[in-house]
Design a protein around this motif. Structure first.
Motif, PDB file in Angstrom:
ATOM      1  N   PRO A 187      52.816  73.006  81.453  1.00  0.00           N
ATOM      2  CA  PRO A 187      51.376  72.807  82.276  1.00  0.00           C
ATOM      3  C   PRO A 187      51.280  73.712  83.519  1.00  0.00           C
ATOM      4  O   PRO A 187      50.227  74.136  83.774  1.00  0.00           O
ATOM      5  N   ASP A 231      50.012  77.010  82.044  1.00  0.00           N
ATOM      6  CA  ASP A 231      48.667  76.771  81.793  1.00  0.00           C
ATOM      7  C   ASP A 231      47.746  76.975  83.234  1.00  0.00           C
ATOM      8  O   ASP A 231      46.814  77.823  83.132  1.00  0.00           O
ATOM      9  N   ARG A 232      48.238  76.287  84.156  1.00  0.00           N
ATOM     10  CA  ARG A 232      47.257  76.470  85.257  1.00  0.00           C
ATOM     11  C   ARG A 232      47.407  78.043  85.807  1.00  0.00           C
ATOM     12  O   ARG A 232      46.353  78.620  86.322  1.00  0.00           O
ATOM     13  N   ARG A 263      48.955  68.649  73.718  1.00  0.00           N
ATOM     14  CA  ARG A 263      48.075  68.974  75.103  1.00  0.00           C
ATOM     15  C   ARG A 263      47.976  70.366  75.374  1.00  0.00           C
ATOM     16  O   ARG A 263      46.396  70.601  75.801  1.00  0.00           O
ATOM     17  N   HIS A 264      48.671  71.301  74.842  1.00  0.00           N
ATOM     18  CA  HIS A 264      48.381  72.457  75.544  1.00  0.00           C
ATOM     19  C   HIS A 264      48.513  73.549  74.472  1.00  0.00           C
ATOM     20  O   HIS A 264      48.079  74.852  74.748  1.00  0.00           O
TER      21      HIS A 264
END
Length: 300
Positions: free
Chosen positions: A134, A137-138, A186-187
């Protein structure tokens, strides 16, 4: 979805002694993507030449035009999200938006201790991966990121101009356990498996297909849990680690049979290793090239 054929080129050859020509030939053969491993060293290749994934992919981007490029896979074992994001944005720019990040939790091989630390437990690998993905990803989608987690931190990390591919380059998440599959759901734009490692030595191809079928079902459950339809997600099989080992590369018919069984499970991409003499990935170059040129049409 049609079945795509890709290859993985291990970075064991000097660039001017066969390294460059392999990547160029992969594009000529029509492979969808050419990947490389992202390790500091790997298994039986540990005491021989082994080059870095990011410089190799940078060089490959400079000598190819159409083929996608990527890692299969990168892991947190020796990577940090902040520095990795900067390298990925640079790679995506140099390649003109052709990079896919294959990413996994890592294992207990040489990478796990090369930086001087004790090898992480399976739980710590999963915990780190759950924080790593995550945050990465950011970092790839936001101009500035600050974060303070249990394992990773970022302080006003700048990543301008971001990826050529928007909102970021695609993630192909390697996972078989529940936490990893949730991350993939999710990613991930794609999910990667090598099959069930418990079956590699003593299992049968039929048992392997059933085990992989169960993995795809668990992925579908993870996607459903967040309201995502898994049928629209790319599914990638990295070959060479199922009980079939390298037998699918013995003939065009053998490969078409193998790939067809996995296409029927919903796989959209099959990845085969570039032949390496006197290794687990030894194969006849002529047969390998025949498979590259003729198998996709038979599997469409």
């Amino acid at each position: 979805m049609s079945l795509r054929l890709s290859t993985v080129i291990l970075p064991y050859r000097r660039w001017h002694e066969g390294g460059r020509s392999a990547w160029q030939r992969a594009e000529q053969l029509g492979f969808h993507t050419a990947y490389t491993y992202d390790h500091l060293s790997w298994r039986s290749f540990r005491d021989g030449p082994w080059f870095g994934a990011v410089p190799t992919l940078t060089a490959a981007a400079a000598v190819t035009d159409r083929m996608r490029l990527g890692t299969l896979v990168t892991s947190p074992n020796f990577r940090h999200p902040v520095t990795l994001a900067k390298e990925l944005i640079s790679l995506d720019d140099i390649s003109g938006g052709r990079i896919t990040l294959g990413i996994g939790a890592g294992g207990t091989g040489f990478d796990a201790t090369a930086l001087g630390q004790e090898a992480w437990t399976p739980k710590e690998r999963a915990d780190r991966f759950a924080e790593f993905v995550p945050l990465l990803d950011r970092l790839l989608t936001e101009d500035a990121v600050s974060y303070n987690g249990d394992y990773y931190a970022a302080h006003e990390a700048r990543n301008i101009p971001g990826c050529v591919q928007r909102p970021r380059l695609p993630f192909a998440v390697a996972a078989t356990g529940p936490r990893g599959l949730n991350l993939a759901a999710r990613h991930g734009q794609a999910w990667v498996t090598t099959g069930d490692p418990k079956l590699h030595e003593d299992g049968t191809p039929e048992q392997s297909v059933q085990a992989i079928r169960r993995q795809t079902e668990r992925l579908a459950d993870a996607c459903a849990g967040i309201g995502r339809d898994a049928s629209g997600m790319d599914k990638v099989l990295l070959t060479g680690f199922t009980p079939d080992r390298n037998r699918p590369l013995e003939s065009l018919d053998a490969f078409v049979d193998f790939a067809g069984r996995h296409r029927d499970l919903g796989f959209t991409e099959i990845v085969i290793h570039w032949p390496i003499p006197d290794s687990d990935f030894a194969a006849e170059v002529k047969v390998f090239e025949q498979i590259a040129m003729e198998a996709p049409a038979q599997l469409s």
